[in-house]
Design an enzyme around this catalytic site. Structure first.
Site, PDB file in Angstrom:
ATOM      1  N   GLY A   1      40.063 -15.253 -36.331  1.00  0.00           N
ATOM      2  CA  GLY A   1      40.188 -16.019 -37.572  1.00  0.00           C
ATOM      3  C   GLY A   1      39.644 -15.184 -38.703  1.00  0.00           C
TER       4      GLY A   1
ATOM      5  N   LYS B   1      32.548 -19.166 -30.696  1.00  0.00           N
ATOM      6  CA  LYS B   1      33.157 -18.855 -31.993  1.00  0.00           C
ATOM      7  C   LYS B   1      32.098 -18.104 -32.798  1.00  0.00           C
ATOM      8  CE  LYS B   1      35.759 -21.193 -35.656  1.00  0.00           C
ATOM      9  NZ  LYS B   1      36.428 -22.458 -35.997  1.00  0.00           N
TER      10      LYS B   1
ATOM     11  N   ILE C   1      39.969 -14.857 -27.205  1.00  0.00           N
ATOM     12  CA  ILE C   1      41.059 -15.834 -27.187  1.00  0.00           C
ATOM     13  C   ILE C   1      41.633 -16.120 -28.566  1.00  0.00           C
ATOM     14  CG2 ILE C   1      40.604 -16.965 -24.989  1.00  0.00           C
ATOM     15  CD1 ILE C   1      38.906 -18.983 -26.293  1.00  0.00           C
TER      16      ILE C   1
ATOM     17  N   ASP D   1      43.978 -29.471 -41.777  1.00  0.00           N
ATOM     18  CA  ASP D   1      44.703 -28.285 -41.297  1.00  0.00           C
ATOM     19  C   ASP D   1      45.218 -28.502 -39.875  1.00  0.00           C
ATOM     20  OD1 ASP D   1      45.804 -25.748 -41.518  1.00  0.00           O
ATOM     21  OD2 ASP D   1      43.965 -24.729 -40.893  1.00  0.00           O
TER      22      ASP D   1
ATOM     23  N   VAL E   1      37.052 -15.783 -31.538  1.00  0.00           N
ATOM     24  CA  VAL E   1      36.714 -16.778 -30.517  1.00  0.00           C
ATOM     25  C   VAL E   1      36.854 -16.102 -29.155  1.00  0.00           C
ATOM     26  CG1 VAL E   1      37.206 -19.069 -29.587  1.00  0.00           C
ATOM     27  CG2 VAL E   1      37.653 -18.611 -31.990  1.00  0.00           C
TER      28      VAL E   1
ATOM     29  N   GLY F   1      35.910 -14.482 -37.982  1.00  0.00           N
ATOM     30  CA  GLY F   1      35.444 -13.707 -36.836  1.00  0.00           C
ATOM     31  C   GLY F   1      36.332 -13.952 -35.635  1.00  0.00           C
TER      32      GLY F   1
HETATM   33  C1  INR Z   1      42.341 -21.070 -26.388  1.00  0.00           C
HETATM   34  C2  INR Z   1      42.724 -20.832 -27.695  1.00  0.00           C
HETATM   35  C3  INR Z   1      43.136 -20.683 -25.332  1.00  0.00           C
HETATM   36  N1  INR Z   1      41.146 -21.726 -26.383  1.00  0.00           N
HETATM   37  C4  INR Z   1      43.924 -20.170 -27.975  1.00  0.00           C
HETATM   38  C5  INR Z   1      41.718 -21.353 -28.532  1.00  0.00           C
HETATM   39  C6  INR Z   1      44.721 -19.781 -26.892  1.00  0.00           C
HETATM   40  C7  INR Z   1      44.343 -20.037 -25.597  1.00  0.00           C
HETATM   41  O1  INR Z   1      41.690 -21.339 -29.753  1.00  0.00           O
HETATM   42  C8  INR Z   1      40.740 -21.907 -27.654  1.00  0.00           C
HETATM   43  C9  INR Z   1      39.536 -22.597 -27.952  1.00  0.00           C
HETATM   44  C10 INR Z   1      38.730 -23.134 -26.901  1.00  0.00           C
HETATM   45  C11 INR Z   1      38.906 -22.984 -29.163  1.00  0.00           C
HETATM   46  O2  INR Z   1      38.930 -23.018 -25.696  1.00  0.00           O
HETATM   47  N2  INR Z   1      37.699 -23.822 -27.421  1.00  0.00           N
HETATM   48  C12 INR Z   1      37.778 -23.743 -28.795  1.00  0.00           C
HETATM   49  C13 INR Z   1      39.181 -22.793 -30.509  1.00  0.00           C
HETATM   50  C14 INR Z   1      38.343 -23.363 -31.460  1.00  0.00           C
HETATM   51  C15 INR Z   1      37.227 -24.135 -31.093  1.00  0.00           C
HETATM   52  S1  INR Z   1      38.667 -23.159 -33.141  1.00  0.00           S
HETATM   53  C16 INR Z   1      36.963 -24.315 -29.741  1.00  0.00           C
HETATM   54  O3  INR Z   1      37.710 -23.934 -33.871  1.00  0.00           O
HETATM   55  O4  INR Z   1      40.040 -23.602 -33.389  1.00  0.00           O
HETATM   56  O5  INR Z   1      38.564 -21.740 -33.447  1.00  0.00           O
END
Ligand code: INR
Length: 257
Positions: A13, A33, A10, A127, A18, A16
């Site tokens: 970064g 992550k 999904i 951020d 996610v 790494g």
């Molecule tokens: C989605 C993300 C769905 N879910 C992008 C996304 C597009 C569509 O970053 C994400 C996350 C999720 C996400 O479901 N739980 C987390 C991101 C992050 C933490 S983090 C937890 O820390 O921004 O990378």
């Protein structure tokens, strides 16, 4: 790690990836992550250690929850709450819904609620941007994520040595763009304001391509600060450089909307 089945990627970064994953025993859907240390023996990046320690402490319905930390030899894996979308994707895929006043009001209320909690815990996010705000589509719930840039309030910070990412530029407060050494909770409020404006006008508010153009764009809309409107600004070195460009904005091909 065997406890989870990876379903899809999904996000990417610098650290790494996610992934969306399924926890086999409870059937829960979670986000994993994964942090790969660059050089086997370099250890875990300090930003990740900070992120984990901050997330562990936080307990708020508008902040993404850290469910577990898996520590395999080479890979550190944060098990986080799963959300459908980030706000950036929500704004493009559900534009009709995202632009409704009632939805904007609710999302902003949740953003500011989560942010007020962070600040009450003496933490700056630093951020905030649509990509770091996660959305539950059906319930229109918003949660703050990605605390990799977060810092405790009052700890001296170096602003220019950290290689900040270009995408965050649009949401960056003027005191950060100018390289000011003293800043606090207003940097997050600025970002929240930029997100608010973007929800309303359905495009980024200040979309500079470089720090320099970003500053000029802010000044051309907000006016150039001076000692009266911003005590101390004239002693920030970057401000002096900007000032030497006075009257030459046309050289930068600025679009004034
Ligand atoms: C989605 C993300 C769905 N879910 C992008 C996304 C597009 C569509 O970053 C994400 C996350 C999720 C996400 O479901 N739980 C987390 C991101 C992050 C933490 S983090 C937890 O820390 O921004 O990378």
């Amino acid at each position: 790690m065997e406890k989870y089945e990876i379903l899809e990627t999904i996000g990417h970064g610098s650290f790494g990836c996610v992934y969306k994953a399924h926890k086999r025993d409870t059937n829960e859907i979670v986000a994993l992550k994964m942090i790969y240390s660059i050089d086997g023996d370099e250890g875990v990046p300090s930003s990740v250690i900070r992120e984990v320690s901050y997330l562990k402490e936080m307990d708020h319905s508008n902040i993404v929850r850290l469910l577990d930390v898996l520590d395999d030899e080479k890979i550190l894996c944060l098990v986080l709450e799963y959300m459908d979308l980030d706000l950036k994707k929500f704004m493009t895929t559900s534009a009709d819904i995202a632009k409704k006043n009632q939805v904007i009001k609710s999302l902003m209320h949740q953003l500011l609620d989560g942010l007020a909690y962070c600040h009450s815990e003496k933490l700056l996010h630093r951020d905030l941007k649509p990509q770091n705000l996660l959305i539950d589509c059906s319930k229109h719930i918003l949660k703050l994520a990605d605390f990799g840039s977060a810092r405790e309030i009052g700890v001296p910070l170096q602003t220019y040595t950290e290689g900040e990412k270009v995408a965050s530029l649009w949401y960056k407060a003027p005191e950060l763009l100018l390289g000011g050494q003293k800043y606090s909770t207003p940097v997050d409020i600025w970002s929240a304001g930029c997100v608010f404006a973007e929800l309303v006008i359905q495009q980024p508010l200040f979309d500079g391509a470089t720090d320099f153009v970003q500053v000029i764009k802010l000044f051309s809309v907000m006016g150039k600060p001076n000692e009266e409107t911003w005590p101390g600004v004239t002693s920030i070195i970057f401000f002096l450089i900007i000032k030497s460009w006075e009257g030459r904005e046309e050289n930068l091909n600025l679009q004034k909307n």
